[in-house]
Design an enzyme around this catalytic site. Structure first.
Site, mmCIF file in Angstrom:
data_model
loop_
_atom_site.group_PDB
_atom_site.id
_atom_site.type_symbol
_atom_site.label_atom_id
_atom_site.label_comp_id
_atom_site.label_asym_id
_atom_site.label_seq_id
_atom_site.Cartn_x
_atom_site.Cartn_y
_atom_site.Cartn_z
ATOM 1 N N HIS A 1 53.365 43.888 26.080
ATOM 2 C CA HIS A 1 53.423 43.255 27.411
ATOM 3 C C HIS A 1 54.637 42.317 27.513
ATOM 4 O O HIS A 1 54.536 41.201 28.009
ATOM 5 C CB HIS A 1 52.129 42.481 27.685
ATOM 6 C CG HIS A 1 50.944 43.379 27.940
ATOM 7 N ND1 HIS A 1 50.811 44.100 29.105
ATOM 8 C CD2 HIS A 1 49.855 43.670 27.186
ATOM 9 C CE1 HIS A 1 49.663 44.798 29.059
ATOM 10 N NE2 HIS A 1 49.086 44.563 27.897
ATOM 11 N N ASP B 1 54.091 38.511 31.057
ATOM 12 C CA ASP B 1 53.621 39.892 30.966
ATOM 13 C C ASP B 1 54.739 40.837 31.400
ATOM 14 O O ASP B 1 55.840 40.391 31.724
ATOM 15 C CB ASP B 1 52.348 40.086 31.811
ATOM 16 C CG ASP B 1 51.409 41.103 31.173
ATOM 17 O OD1 ASP B 1 51.864 42.224 30.873
ATOM 18 O OD2 ASP B 1 50.227 40.770 30.963
ATOM 19 N N ASP C 1 37.611 40.665 37.334
ATOM 20 C CA ASP C 1 38.434 41.524 38.204
ATOM 21 C C ASP C 1 37.718 42.836 38.507
ATOM 22 O O ASP C 1 38.148 43.590 39.376
ATOM 23 C CB ASP C 1 39.823 41.789 37.599
ATOM 24 C CG ASP C 1 39.781 42.389 36.199
ATOM 25 O OD1 ASP C 1 38.758 42.209 35.488
ATOM 26 O OD2 ASP C 1 40.772 43.028 35.795
ATOM 27 N N GLU D 1 47.090 45.694 23.435
ATOM 28 C CA GLU D 1 47.696 46.892 24.034
ATOM 29 C C GLU D 1 49.169 47.054 23.677
ATOM 30 O O GLU D 1 49.989 47.323 24.548
ATOM 31 C CB GLU D 1 47.551 46.842 25.567
ATOM 32 C CG GLU D 1 46.109 46.797 26.023
ATOM 33 C CD GLU D 1 45.969 46.737 27.540
ATOM 34 O OE1 GLU D 1 45.168 47.522 28.061
ATOM 35 O OE2 GLU D 1 46.627 45.918 28.190
ATOM 36 N N ARG E 1 50.877 39.255 37.211
ATOM 37 C CA ARG E 1 50.775 40.391 38.140
ATOM 38 C C ARG E 1 50.908 39.865 39.569
ATOM 39 O O ARG E 1 51.577 40.445 40.404
ATOM 40 C CB ARG E 1 49.473 41.135 37.943
ATOM 41 C CG ARG E 1 49.487 42.149 36.786
ATOM 42 C CD ARG E 1 49.991 41.549 35.465
ATOM 43 N NE ARG E 1 49.976 42.477 34.373
ATOM 44 C CZ ARG E 1 48.971 42.610 33.501
ATOM 45 N NH1 ARG E 1 47.893 41.826 33.590
ATOM 46 N NH2 ARG E 1 49.035 43.498 32.541
#
Ligand code: ACM
Ligand code: ZN
Length: 768
Positions: free
Chosen positions: A271, A200, A428, A335, A171
């Site tokens: 991802h 990712d 985070d 996910e 990210r």
């Protein structure tokens, strides 16, 4: 084994003068410690660093480099102990099953560190570093290079085999030098594993020679989201970054020199967008795909129907396993949206030919096939807890992140587990209720991290053996630079180190707080950023005994300073705070911490009270909120504060995981009611959803309730806005108001947190 110093002096634990336990600030706290009151040893220019055993150069070099960097001098290294004034490194057989045990002794003659193995000596060195005087003006006390340390005896050993910290470099990308700094932080706090999240949707960050487009294409996104997930605002800056294979070798060696294993994570089957953008044949739809410029997941995973997907991944993993000697390779698994697989002919064919029941079993097939390949190379896989769905691969280790359940299930199936539940280990998440910078959401204060117990209560002793340890995770959607990394990890990572290293019985929250100021000074010595949220002025709103008005309580954990407050915005008058302030009407209040000289030493904390008929009244809830978003219980819903911050970490929100809200407010007497509203939060990026429906009822006696209206999002004009749900009433008289908000249910596919229960967050019930 050689015992170098015999301590003949009587050692005691506490003293009213001189050096006491209260001057020792080691984190994580050692297993056993005895301090010699007021006795010191001085490390100086003439102190020799003696390596009595072989293989101790890395530890000695680390120590000397640290001395040079922070104290401006180095010690002479020798092989034989010729000096009296010496730091001696050696081995000693200690009965601890995990590597890393050591003893450290300081007396008049010097320091002796004896490790059970090389790692133990290295950890003894880390402890010695924490005995050195710590000061931001470090140049001052070492003008003549004298470092005075307490005389002490320590025996220490790790509690858990796996002590991890993770870093997402997809990210946001962090350069090689910063990754090394991060590894140094791990070493200092006796972590032994660096989980490096390298691929990712938003970027592929590892050079793979066989597939150059992974970095040529996959390491860049054309722009980046501004603000929170869902903002739909973007910058116009192309964002790129990757590590060459030489960079990776350098980092793996740097970590190994610090007894840290680097576990690479190559995400699959979800991802995967950066890989698909580079090689569209890897997806079900064949693209075109773009590296994602927003957060959250993509609908496009790898296609597990096509054999060419496996060939690609096996080739990638071959290069990865060449670069990383770790026993474990993390293959992600979290996910993964499965919609594409439902309509992909080759995926459906695979389901048929392999006799699979559904897409979950297709994911399981995929993971098993990858596991088999990795096992064939003598390595093991780790996957996020979704790899449990459709059946666990035979040798997989599970990283439990969506709570503790995945870890519990896996341990009961006799699989190794690494605990990293979001509610305790996601660094985070915000650590302050007054957080000004954007974070992913959540509220994870220092105390919660410190008090985390990695072994779930539900497990018996036999099952508990499968819990290898835990890990702090740092996802970097909202962490774009090193200073923010440090702000997020410190001091929470220091707290986590004690959870992972120190014996359970040695963990002491009061004592950790005592050590915190020195911990902060050390961060400053390093030039490292950190959060002081722990010392923020805190406010809480309390009920009154007669349900008239509310009380504003102000407090700080800082030992320095007095609290003052102001009322309203039109006067400068300040008042000294002593007891909670009675508030009986709408208005603004502000509080701050002042030093002895009356100088304000904290931020101002503001509270705006907005009174209505329900404010301060008696309220009951059928089900209590989740333990991590408890507010001040039901009363929070009528405390007169409607939070302006749409942030879930505010203590104004009560959070209900998968549950409904049923609240009854007693107004104290029959009143004319013109309207009722419920304030809720809509923050899908944090898994917080609007309720499926809200029903309002009233009663004069608290027994028989009359329905006044039921609202559903998007279908009813009376839904005031996405934040406030309410109805207007005419000529209704009632003493009791009931509000029933139904939880959204299961989060749909393609959304962050899909497949888990949604959170329902409520702030206030207002009665007009
Ligand atoms: C994760 O946080 N998606 C593992
Ligand atoms: Zn497919």
């Amino acid at each position: 084994m050689k015992i170098i110093f015999v301590l003949s002096l009587v050692l005691i634990n506490v003293s009213v003068f001189g050096q006491t336990m209260n001057d020792i600030n080691i984190v994580p706290v050692p297993a056993e410690m005895k301090v010699q009151p007021s006795a010191k040893f001085e490390i100086n220019n003439n102190t020799e660093l003696v390596l009595e055993g072989s293989g101790l150069e890395r530890s000695a070099t680390f120590f000397n480099d640290y001395l040079q960097q922070f104290y401006g001098f180095k010690l002479k290294m020798t092989k034989k102990n010729t000096a009296k004034n010496a730091i001696i490194l050696n081995y000693e057989r200690l009965d601890n099953i995990l590597p890393g045990a050591y003893t450290l002794k300081v007396n008049n003659n010097g320091v002796s560190i004896a490790g059970d193995n090389e790692t133990g000596v290295f950890y003894g060195i880390q402890t010695l570093l924490q005995l050195l005087p710590v000061t931001v003006n470090y140049k001052q006390p070492i003008l003549n290079h004298i470092l005075s340390i307490p005389q002490i005896e320590i025996k220490d050993y790790p509690r858990f085999a796996y002590r991890g910290m993770h870093l997402d470099v997809c990210r946001h990308f962090f350069p090689v030098d910063y990754v090394k700094k991060y590894i140094d932080y791990l070493a200092f706090y006796k972590f032994n594993t660096f989980h490096w999240h390298l691929t990712d949707d938003q970027g592929w960050r590892i050079e793979i020679k066989k597939y150059p487009k992974l970095t040529a294409v996959g390491s860049c996104r054309k722009r980046t989201l501004i603000g929170r997930y869902g903002s739909n605002k973007y910058d116009s800056i192309r964002y790129c970054g990757y590590y060459t294979q030489d960079d990776i070798k350098e980092i793996v060696k740097y970590a190994a020199d610090r007894y840290i294993t680097v576990i690479p994570e190559i995400e699959m089957p979800g991802h995967a967008t950066a890989a698909l953008a580079s090689y569209p044949f890897l997806g079900c739809t064949k693209g075109p795909y773009e590296v994602m410029d927003t957060w959250g997941g993509s609908p496009d995973p790898f296609c597990p129907g096509n054999d060419s997907t496996y060939t690609f991944l096996e080739n990638v993993l071959d290069e990865v396993m060449q670069l990383f000697p770790s026993k474990y390779i993390h293959i992600g698994g979290d996910e993964c949206p499965k919609e594409r697989w439902k309509t992909c002919p080759v995926c459906q064919k695979r389901i048929k030919t392999e006799g699979l029941k559904n897409e979950h079993e297709l994911q399981s097939y995929f993971v098993r096939r990858i596991e088999k390949y990795i096992n064939g190379k003598g390595r093991q896989i780790i996957g996020w807890d979704e790899i449990l769905e459709g059946g666990l691969a035979p040798n997989a280790t599970v990283m439990s992140w969506r709570g503790e359940e995945g870890g519990i299930t896996a341990a009961r199936q006799q699989h190794n587990v690494i605990m990293t539940p979001g509610t305790y280990c996601y660094l985070d998440h915000s650590q302050s209720k007054n957080e000004d910078s954007v974070t992913i959401g959540g509220y994870l204060p220092l105390e919660t991290v410190y008090n985390y117990e990695p072994i779930p209560k539900q497990l018996n002793a036999q099952e508990a053996k499968y819990i290898m340890g835990a890990q702090g995770n740092l996802w970097t959607e909202y962490i774009s630079n090193p200073r923010k990394v440090e702000y997020m990890i410190f001091p929470r990572m220091s707290a986590l180190s004690e959870v992972l290293w120190s014996p359970k019985g040695k963990r002491d929250w009061q004592d950790f707080q005592r050590r915190l100021p020195v911990t902060y000074t050390r961060y400053r010595e390093w030039g490292t950023n950190y959060s002081t949220a722990f010392y923020d002025l805190q406010s809480s709103i309390l009920p009154t005994t007669n349900y008239n008005g509310v009380l504003l309580k102000l407090e700080s954990k800082s030992k320095n300073g007095k609290i003052i407050y102001v009322k309203g915005l039109t006067t400068n008058a300040t008042f000294n705070y002593s007891d909670p302030i009675l508030i009986s009407a709408s208005g603004n209040y502000g509080g701050a911490l002042t030093a002895a000289n009356h100088k304000i030493i904290s931020n101002w904390l503001w509270q705006t009270f907005s009174f209505n008929k329900a404010t301060g009244k008696k309220i009951t809830l059928k089900d209590q909120p989740a333990s991590n978003y408890p507010g001040s219980g039901a009363f929070t819903l009528v405390n007169g504060i409607i939070t302006e911050k749409k942030l879930s970490q505010s203590s104004e929100w009560l959070g209900f995981l998968g549950k409904d809200i049923e609240a009854v407010v007693d107004l104290g007497s029959n009143q004319d009611i013109n309207g009722i509203t419920l304030d809720v939060l809509n923050q899908e990026g944090s898994w917080i959803y609007l309720p499926a429906s809200v029903e309002f009822l009233t009663s004069e006696n608290g027994q028989n309730f009359s329905p006044q209206g039921i609202l559903k999002p998007g279908t009813n004009g009376n839904w005031l806005n996405e934040r406030k749900i309410g109805i207007k009433l005419h000529a209704v008289t009632a003493r009791y108001v009931k509000v029933i908000a139904k939880n959204f249910g299961i989060i749909p596919a393609g959304k962050p947190g899909s497949g888990t229960a949604a959170w329902l967050f409520a702030d206030e019930i207002e009665v007009q």
